[in-house]
Design a protein around this motif. Structure first.
Motif, short mmCIF file in Angstrom:
data_model
loop_
_atom_site.label_atom_id
_atom_site.label_comp_id
_atom_site.label_asym_id
_atom_site.label_seq_id
_atom_site.Cartn_x
_atom_site.Cartn_y
_atom_site.Cartn_z
N ALA A 99 2.14 -30.17 -49.53
CA ALA A 99 1.22 -29.13 -48.77
C ALA A 99 -0.11 -29.38 -49.08
O ALA A 99 -1.09 -29.38 -48.18
CB ALA A 99 2.08 -27.83 -49.23
N PRO A 118 -1.45 -27.43 -44.05
CA PRO A 118 -0.09 -27.18 -44.70
C PRO A 118 0.98 -26.19 -44.10
O PRO A 118 0.60 -25.24 -43.65
CB PRO A 118 -0.70 -26.69 -46.18
N VAL A 122 0.53 -23.01 -50.63
CA VAL A 122 0.12 -23.98 -52.03
C VAL A 122 -0.14 -23.33 -53.13
O VAL A 122 0.71 -23.38 -54.24
CB VAL A 122 -0.88 -25.02 -51.75
#
Length: 154
Positions: A99, A118, A122
């Protein structure tokens, strides 16, 4: 004998079997008129003896793991938990890395290139990975401590 000692013997026996397998394979055929480097039949006999010892150790280790109580269950339960925590940690860190775009070009060279976004949070995944790593360390420490405290069963 302590469980940890049996685990070390098991690892040694497994390595020995692998070495014998390689030596048997290297000596299983030889050119006519030449002598083989080693007697493959003797090596096979030795491997069978080591495999018998390995089986005995594995049986005793498994019995000991199933009978040894630790926090929240048996040592077998703790081993299963450790294995799953390792897999879960690997999954979460891989997902966070993907990601975040690790291993990929992190910027656009041209404005016409599509921007990568993403699909996973994250920061949240990295926090989960840290928590999983802590849990993994705790379970592993418990297992290691127990290995040196528990006597191997017959």
């Amino acid at each position: 004998m302590k469980l940890a000692e049996a685990l070390a013997l098991r690892a040694d026996a497994a390595r020995r079997v692998e070495q014998l397998r390689a030596r048997v394979t290297a000596s299983a055929r030889y050119q006519e008129g030449e002598a083989p480097a080693e007697n493959a039949e003797t090596l096979m006999t030795e491997a069978a003896e080591v495999l018998g010892e390995l089986e005995s150790l594995i049986r005793r280790i498994n019995r000991t793991n199933a009978a040894s109580l630790v926090e929240g269950g048996t040592l077998t339960d703790a081993l299963a938990r450790r294995d799953v925590l390792r897999l879960r940690h690997s999954l979460v860190t891989s997902a966070a890395g993907a990601a975040a775009g690790e291993g990929q070009r992190g910027f656009r060279q041209l404005r016409s290139e599509l921007k990568m976004i993403p699909a996973l949070p994250v920061g949240e995944l990295r926090g989960q990975a840290d928590d999983l790593a802590r849990q993994l360390r705790e379970v592993d420490t418990l297992i290691q401590r127990t290995n040196w405290e528990v006597d191997l069963l017959d």
